[in-house]
Scaffold this motif. Structure first.
Motif, mmCIF file in Angstrom:
data_model
loop_
_atom_site.group_PDB
_atom_site.id
_atom_site.type_symbol
_atom_site.label_atom_id
_atom_site.label_comp_id
_atom_site.label_asym_id
_atom_site.label_seq_id
_atom_site.Cartn_x
_atom_site.Cartn_y
_atom_site.Cartn_z
ATOM 1 N N ASP A 124 -13.408 0.369 46.646
ATOM 2 C CA ASP A 124 -14.159 -1.001 46.432
ATOM 3 C C ASP A 124 -13.454 -2.174 47.242
ATOM 4 O OD1 ASP A 124 -15.465 -3.410 45.671
ATOM 5 O OD2 ASP A 124 -15.893 -2.524 43.517
ATOM 6 N N ASP A 125 -13.979 -2.435 48.245
ATOM 7 C CA ASP A 125 -13.331 -3.605 48.935
ATOM 8 C C ASP A 125 -13.295 -4.755 48.255
ATOM 9 O OD1 ASP A 125 -13.129 -1.960 51.266
ATOM 10 O OD2 ASP A 125 -15.095 -2.660 52.188
ATOM 11 N N THR A 126 -13.902 -5.219 47.131
ATOM 12 C CA THR A 126 -13.696 -6.365 46.418
ATOM 13 C C THR A 126 -12.720 -6.331 45.273
ATOM 14 O OG1 THR A 126 -15.453 -5.721 44.923
ATOM 15 C CG2 THR A 126 -16.166 -7.058 46.958
ATOM 16 N N LEU A 127 -12.294 -5.109 45.220
ATOM 17 C CA LEU A 127 -11.002 -4.920 44.130
ATOM 18 C C LEU A 127 -9.742 -5.160 44.446
ATOM 19 C CD1 LEU A 127 -11.200 -4.195 41.080
ATOM 20 C CD2 LEU A 127 -11.169 -1.543 41.762
ATOM 21 N N PRO A 128 -9.260 -4.985 45.508
ATOM 22 C CA PRO A 128 -9.281 -3.752 46.563
ATOM 23 C C PRO A 128 -8.839 -2.698 46.172
ATOM 24 C CG PRO A 128 -7.609 -5.413 47.188
ATOM 25 C CD PRO A 128 -8.066 -5.880 45.862
ATOM 26 N N GLY A 129 -9.060 -1.557 46.811
ATOM 27 C CA GLY A 129 -8.904 -0.315 46.554
ATOM 28 C C GLY A 129 -9.932 0.689 45.520
ATOM 29 N N THR A 130 -9.352 1.475 44.712
ATOM 30 C CA THR A 130 -10.136 2.255 43.895
ATOM 31 C C THR A 130 -9.937 1.671 42.594
ATOM 32 O OG1 THR A 130 -8.599 3.900 43.527
ATOM 33 C CG2 THR A 130 -10.281 4.329 45.437
ATOM 34 N N PRO A 131 -10.905 1.982 41.781
ATOM 35 C CA PRO A 131 -10.627 1.733 40.325
ATOM 36 C C PRO A 131 -9.403 2.230 39.597
ATOM 37 C CG PRO A 131 -12.968 1.598 40.547
ATOM 38 C CD PRO A 131 -12.277 2.327 41.994
ATOM 39 N N ILE A 132 -9.013 3.378 40.016
ATOM 40 C CA ILE A 132 -7.895 4.016 39.383
ATOM 41 C C ILE A 132 -6.718 3.406 39.972
ATOM 42 C CG2 ILE A 132 -7.714 5.945 40.890
ATOM 43 C CD1 ILE A 132 -6.879 6.161 37.378
ATOM 44 N N GLU A 133 -6.848 2.891 41.086
ATOM 45 C CA GLU A 133 -5.665 2.153 41.659
ATOM 46 C C GLU A 133 -5.278 0.832 40.923
ATOM 47 O OE1 GLU A 133 -5.786 4.070 46.217
ATOM 48 O OE2 GLU A 133 -6.624 1.954 45.832
ATOM 49 N N ALA A 134 -6.445 0.219 40.796
ATOM 50 C CA ALA A 134 -6.336 -0.950 40.177
ATOM 51 C C ALA A 134 -5.802 -0.834 38.716
ATOM 52 C CB ALA A 134 -7.852 -1.717 40.020
ATOM 53 N N LEU A 135 -6.332 0.086 37.853
ATOM 54 C CA LEU A 135 -5.716 0.604 36.721
ATOM 55 C C LEU A 135 -4.287 0.793 36.667
ATOM 56 C CD1 LEU A 135 -8.393 2.676 34.888
ATOM 57 C CD2 LEU A 135 -7.713 0.591 34.073
ATOM 58 N N ARG A 136 -3.921 1.467 37.679
ATOM 59 C CA ARG A 136 -2.190 1.815 37.801
ATOM 60 C C ARG A 136 -1.930 0.680 38.205
ATOM 61 N NH1 ARG A 136 -0.790 7.063 38.038
ATOM 62 N NH2 ARG A 136 0.758 6.436 39.460
ATOM 63 N N GLY A 137 -2.242 -0.655 38.895
ATOM 64 C CA GLY A 137 -1.745 -1.762 39.421
ATOM 65 C C GLY A 137 -1.651 -2.607 38.464
ATOM 66 N N ASP A 138 -1.914 -2.497 37.272
ATOM 67 C CA ASP A 138 -2.227 -3.331 35.904
ATOM 68 C C ASP A 138 -3.365 -4.594 36.203
ATOM 69 O OD1 ASP A 138 -1.265 -4.080 33.588
ATOM 70 O OD2 ASP A 138 0.099 -5.594 34.031
ATOM 71 N N ARG A 139 -4.552 -3.897 36.675
ATOM 72 C CA ARG A 139 -5.670 -4.975 36.888
ATOM 73 C C ARG A 139 -6.943 -4.412 36.156
ATOM 74 N NH1 ARG A 139 -6.592 -4.741 42.925
ATOM 75 N NH2 ARG A 139 -5.545 -2.809 42.740
#
Length: 121
Positions: free
Chosen positions: A93-108
């Motif tokens: 997801d370009d607006t996140l950016p990255g994937t939701p699982i990457e965002a969860l791992r990145g504390d987002r």
């Protein structure tokens, strides 16, 4: 005891996976506890080459990624199936950016959960 739910392998073959027995070892739990975590929606498992596996990205050292269980619950409550949950977590997801699982791992996690809540079917 009920069977362990699993999704078909809907992820890219390059996505690293871990057999549930290895997940149990890493978390320091008996295998039955990991099966219960899958049934309870704290993890999503899939079958890859007939083996029950969990994406490596769901684990952080000796624990489950913070916020993953709540995100899975939100998606399930919105009618998503196990394979749709996996696809959503691993779709860029370009607006996140990255994937939701990457965002969860990145504390987002807050942003990921907000998006999961907004996706009611």
């Amino acid at each position: 005891m009920s069977s362990v739910p699993s999704a078909p392998d809907v992820l890219d073959p390059d996505v690293e996976v871990v057999p549930v027995a290895t997940v149990a070892e890493r978390l320091g739990y008996p295998l039955t506890r990991v099966h219960q975590m899958i049934r309870d929606g704290q993890l999503v498992a899939m079958r890859r080459e007939r083996e029950l596996v969990v994406p490596e990205a769901f684990l952080s050292g000796a624990s489950v990624v913070k916020g993953l269980g709540g995100t899975i619950t939100l998606l399930r409550d919105n009618g998503y199936t196990e394979d749709e949950i996996l696809e959503w977590l691993f779709t860029s997801d370009d607006t996140l950016p990255g994937t939701p699982i990457e965002a969860l791992r990145g504390d987002r996690g807050r942003e990921v959960k907000r998006r999961a809540q907004a996706m009611a079917l």
